[in-house]
Design a protein around this motif. Structure first.
Motif, PDB file in Angstrom:
ATOM      1  N   GLY A 254     -22.552  64.439   4.680  1.00 22.99           N
ATOM      2  CA  GLY A 254     -21.428  64.349   5.603  1.00 22.99           C
ATOM      3  C   GLY A 254     -21.095  65.722   6.150  1.00 22.99           C
ATOM      4  N   ALA A 255     -19.799  66.079   6.112  1.00 26.01           N
ATOM      5  CA  ALA A 255     -19.352  67.376   6.625  1.00 26.01           C
ATOM      6  C   ALA A 255     -19.412  68.486   5.574  1.00 26.01           C
ATOM      7  CB  ALA A 255     -17.931  67.254   7.160  1.00 26.01           C
ATOM      8  N   THR A 256     -19.867  68.170   4.378  1.00 23.58           N
ATOM      9  CA  THR A 256     -19.922  69.166   3.307  1.00 23.58           C
ATOM     10  C   THR A 256     -21.034  70.181   3.563  1.00 23.58           C
ATOM     11  OG1 THR A 256     -19.111  67.556   1.701  1.00 23.58           O
ATOM     12  CG2 THR A 256     -20.178  69.524   0.823  1.00 23.58           C
ATOM     13  N   GLN A 257     -20.684  71.456   3.478  1.00 21.20           N
ATOM     14  CA  GLN A 257     -21.659  72.547   3.582  1.00 21.20           C
ATOM     15  C   GLN A 257     -22.014  72.995   2.174  1.00 21.20           C
ATOM     16  OE1 GLN A 257     -20.026  75.675   6.014  1.00 21.20           O
ATOM     17  NE2 GLN A 257     -19.269  74.233   7.540  1.00 21.20           N
ATOM     18  N   VAL A 258     -23.270  73.374   1.976  1.00 20.88           N
ATOM     19  CA  VAL A 258     -23.746  73.785   0.655  1.00 20.88           C
ATOM     20  C   VAL A 258     -24.500  75.104   0.783  1.00 20.88           C
ATOM     21  CG1 VAL A 258     -25.264  73.198  -1.267  1.00 20.88           C
ATOM     22  CG2 VAL A 258     -23.895  71.420  -0.190  1.00 20.88           C
ATOM     23  N   TYR A 259     -24.199  76.029  -0.128  1.00 20.46           N
ATOM     24  CA  TYR A 259     -24.896  77.313  -0.223  1.00 20.46           C
ATOM     25  C   TYR A 259     -25.299  77.492  -1.680  1.00 20.46           C
ATOM     26  CZ  TYR A 259     -22.505  77.817   4.206  1.00 20.46           C
ATOM     27  OH  TYR A 259     -22.038  77.590   5.481  1.00 20.46           O
ATOM     28  N   SER A 260     -26.539  77.910  -1.922  1.00 17.49           N
ATOM     29  CA  SER A 260     -26.997  78.023  -3.310  1.00 17.49           C
ATOM     30  C   SER A 260     -27.889  79.241  -3.501  1.00 17.49           C
ATOM     31  CB  SER A 260     -27.766  76.761  -3.717  1.00 17.49           C
ATOM     32  OG  SER A 260     -28.943  76.632  -2.948  1.00 17.49           O
ATOM     33  N   ALA A 261     -27.975  79.672  -4.756  1.00 13.27           N
ATOM     34  CA  ALA A 261     -28.860  80.772  -5.129  1.00 13.27           C
ATOM     35  C   ALA A 261     -29.174  80.656  -6.616  1.00 13.27           C
ATOM     36  CB  ALA A 261     -28.197  82.123  -4.851  1.00 13.27           C
ATOM     37  N   PRO A 262     -30.412  81.018  -7.003  1.00 11.97           N
ATOM     38  CA  PRO A 262     -30.736  81.020  -8.438  1.00 11.97           C
ATOM     39  C   PRO A 262     -29.950  82.114  -9.143  1.00 11.97           C
ATOM     40  CG  PRO A 262     -32.568  81.891  -7.143  1.00 11.97           C
ATOM     41  CD  PRO A 262     -31.533  81.429  -6.171  1.00 11.97           C
ATOM     42  N   LEU A 263     -29.587  81.847 -10.383  1.00 13.91           N
ATOM     43  CA  LEU A 263     -28.850  82.828 -11.176  1.00 13.91           C
ATOM     44  C   LEU A 263     -29.852  83.784 -11.811  1.00 13.91           C
ATOM     45  CD1 LEU A 263     -25.917  83.433 -11.868  1.00 13.91           C
ATOM     46  CD2 LEU A 263     -26.157  81.984 -13.866  1.00 13.91           C
ATOM     47  N   GLN A 264     -29.707  85.075 -11.540  1.00 17.23           N
ATOM     48  CA  GLN A 264     -30.626  86.094 -12.038  1.00 17.23           C
ATOM     49  C   GLN A 264     -30.731  86.048 -13.565  1.00 17.23           C
ATOM     50  OE1 GLN A 264     -32.505  88.438 -10.457  1.00 17.23           O
ATOM     51  NE2 GLN A 264     -31.928  87.751  -8.422  1.00 17.23           N
ATOM     52  N   GLY A 265     -31.965  86.076 -14.072  1.00 17.39           N
ATOM     53  CA  GLY A 265     -32.203  86.142 -15.501  1.00 17.39           C
ATOM     54  C   GLY A 265     -32.036  84.825 -16.241  1.00 17.39           C
ATOM     55  N   ARG A 266     -31.751  83.743 -15.517  1.00 17.99           N
ATOM     56  CA  ARG A 266     -31.590  82.430 -16.163  1.00 17.99           C
ATOM     57  C   ARG A 266     -32.388  81.389 -15.378  1.00 17.99           C
ATOM     58  NH1 ARG A 266     -25.585  81.040 -17.264  1.00 17.99           N
ATOM     59  NH2 ARG A 266     -26.577  79.326 -18.361  1.00 17.99           N
ATOM     60  N   PRO A 267     -33.666  81.230 -15.706  1.00 17.86           N
ATOM     61  CA  PRO A 267     -34.509  80.267 -14.990  1.00 17.86           C
ATOM     62  C   PRO A 267     -33.918  78.857 -15.053  1.00 17.86           C
ATOM     63  CG  PRO A 267     -35.824  81.606 -16.481  1.00 17.86           C
ATOM     64  CD  PRO A 267     -34.388  81.915 -16.776  1.00 17.86           C
ATOM     65  N   GLY A 268     -33.967  78.151 -13.924  1.00 15.15           N
ATOM     66  CA  GLY A 268     -33.469  76.784 -13.872  1.00 15.15           C
ATOM     67  C   GLY A 268     -31.963  76.667 -13.740  1.00 15.15           C
ATOM     68  N   VAL A 269     -31.278  77.798 -13.500  1.00 14.86           N
ATOM     69  CA  VAL A 269     -29.819  77.787 -13.348  1.00 14.86           C
ATOM     70  C   VAL A 269     -29.473  78.305 -11.946  1.00 14.86           C
ATOM     71  CG1 VAL A 269     -27.605  78.619 -14.249  1.00 14.86           C
ATOM     72  CG2 VAL A 269     -29.508  78.189 -15.816  1.00 14.86           C
ATOM     73  N   TYR A 270     -28.592  77.570 -11.266  1.00 13.38           N
ATOM     74  CA  TYR A 270     -28.218  77.897  -9.892  1.00 13.38           C
ATOM     75  C   TYR A 270     -26.703  77.944  -9.749  1.00 13.38           C
ATOM     76  CZ  TYR A 270     -33.017  76.492  -9.139  1.00 13.38           C
ATOM     77  OH  TYR A 270     -34.377  76.389  -9.215  1.00 13.38           O
ATOM     78  N   ARG A 271     -26.232  78.813  -8.882  1.00 12.57           N
ATOM     79  CA  ARG A 271     -24.831  78.809  -8.456  1.00 12.57           C
ATOM     80  C   ARG A 271     -24.804  78.124  -7.097  1.00 12.57           C
ATOM     81  NH1 ARG A 271     -21.224  82.243 -11.517  1.00 12.57           N
ATOM     82  NH2 ARG A 271     -21.968  81.796 -13.617  1.00 12.57           N
ATOM     83  N   VAL A 272     -23.926  77.163  -6.944  1.00 14.68           N
ATOM     84  CA  VAL A 272     -23.874  76.348  -5.737  1.00 14.68           C
ATOM     85  C   VAL A 272     -22.431  76.291  -5.243  1.00 14.68           C
ATOM     86  CG1 VAL A 272     -24.344  74.070  -4.753  1.00 14.68           C
ATOM     87  CG2 VAL A 272     -25.792  74.956  -6.591  1.00 14.68           C
ATOM     88  N   ILE A 273     -22.229  76.592  -3.975  1.00 16.70           N
ATOM     89  CA  ILE A 273     -20.910  76.462  -3.351  1.00 16.70           C
ATOM     90  C   ILE A 273     -20.958  75.224  -2.464  1.00 16.70           C
ATOM     91  CG2 ILE A 273     -19.257  77.477  -1.743  1.00 16.70           C
ATOM     92  CD1 ILE A 273     -20.361  80.234  -2.605  1.00 16.70           C
ATOM     93  N   VAL A 274     -19.994  74.318  -2.668  1.00 19.11           N
ATOM     94  CA  VAL A 274     -19.841  73.146  -1.798  1.00 19.11           C
ATOM     95  C   VAL A 274     -18.473  73.263  -1.143  1.00 19.11           C
ATOM     96  CG1 VAL A 274     -21.412  71.629  -3.042  1.00 19.11           C
ATOM     97  CG2 VAL A 274     -19.043  71.742  -3.755  1.00 19.11           C
ATOM     98  N   LEU A 275     -18.411  73.046   0.192  1.00 21.14           N
ATOM     99  CA  LEU A 275     -17.127  73.180   0.867  1.00 21.14           C
ATOM    100  C   LEU A 275     -17.044  72.276   2.081  1.00 21.14           C
ATOM    101  CD1 LEU A 275     -17.035  75.297   3.633  1.00 21.14           C
ATOM    102  CD2 LEU A 275     -18.097  76.676   1.871  1.00 21.14           C
ATOM    103  N   ASP A 276     -15.814  71.893   2.376  1.00 16.14           N
ATOM    104  CA  ASP A 276     -15.503  71.104   3.569  1.00 16.14           C
ATOM    105  C   ASP A 276     -14.107  71.506   4.002  1.00 16.14           C
ATOM    106  OD1 ASP A 276     -14.833  69.247   5.509  1.00 16.14           O
ATOM    107  OD2 ASP A 276     -15.651  67.547   4.404  1.00 16.14           O
ATOM    108  N   ARG A 277     -13.998  72.091   5.185  1.00 16.55           N
ATOM    109  CA  ARG A 277     -12.700  72.592   5.667  1.00 16.55           C
ATOM    110  C   ARG A 277     -11.657  71.488   5.761  1.00 16.55           C
ATOM    111  NH1 ARG A 277     -13.544  77.814   7.221  1.00 16.55           N
ATOM    112  NH2 ARG A 277     -15.636  78.334   7.906  1.00 16.55           N
ATOM    113  N   ALA A 278     -12.094  70.256   6.021  1.00 16.04           N
ATOM    114  CA  ALA A 278     -11.154  69.134   6.108  1.00 16.04           C
ATOM    115  C   ALA A 278     -10.679  68.688   4.724  1.00 16.04           C
ATOM    116  CB  ALA A 278     -11.804  67.965   6.838  1.00 16.04           C
ATOM    117  N   GLY A 279     -11.435  69.019   3.694  1.00 19.72           N
ATOM    118  CA  GLY A 279     -11.060  68.675   2.327  1.00 19.72           C
ATOM    119  C   GLY A 279     -11.459  67.262   1.944  1.00 19.72           C
ATOM    120  N   GLY A 280     -11.192  66.943   0.692  1.00 16.39           N
ATOM    121  CA  GLY A 280     -11.527  65.623   0.165  1.00 16.39           C
ATOM    122  C   GLY A 280     -12.712  65.691  -0.769  1.00 16.39           C
TER     123      GLY A 280
END
Length: 124
Positions: A56-82
């Motif tokens: 939908g309107a959700t934007q996603v940004y992600s990156a692997p976490l340094q030094g921890r294989p298989g672990v990711y930091r993920v930002i999910v956002l939607d300005r309208a909320g919900g």
């Protein structure tokens, strides 16, 4: 004796009919929910993760976490909320996990929300 045979056949057929769910490459759908939720920082852990996308309107940004294989930091956002919908692209939808932890969250006014008040659900 015949009753035991019939029960044994039924038991074998019922076990054979069991399905552990979808397998093979694909997506695991996710939803992040809280009242007036605007954004969330997630930690996603699991093997065979290839990437993330928004729904939908959700934007996603992600990156692997340094030094921890298989672990990711993920930002999910939607300005309208919900409810914030996202997908995890995986090698095998029948995989164990992934495990998703909410690190931080904000409302639509960019004010902090307690991470304990945010729920995450995954659907295969």
């Amino acid at each position: 004796m015949r009753a035991r045979f019939v029960l044994a056949v039924l038991a074998v057929l019922s076990v054979g009919a069991c399905d552990s769910g979808p397998a093979g490459p694909g997506e695991v759908e996710g939803r992040v929910s809280a009242p007036a939720l605007g954004a969330a920082l997630l930690e996603v852990e699991g093997s065979g993760i290839n990437g993330f996308s928004g729904r939908g309107a959700t934007q996603v940004y992600s990156a692997p976490l340094q030094g921890r294989p298989g672990v990711y930091r993920v930002i999910v956002l939607d300005r309208a909320g919900g409810e914030l919908g996202f997908a995890i692209d995986v090698d095998d939808r029948g995989m164990e996990g992934p495990v998703v932890t909410v690190i931080q969250a904000t409302d639509t006014g960019n004010l902090p929300i307690s991470a304990g008040g945010v729920s995450v659900s995954l659907v295969r």
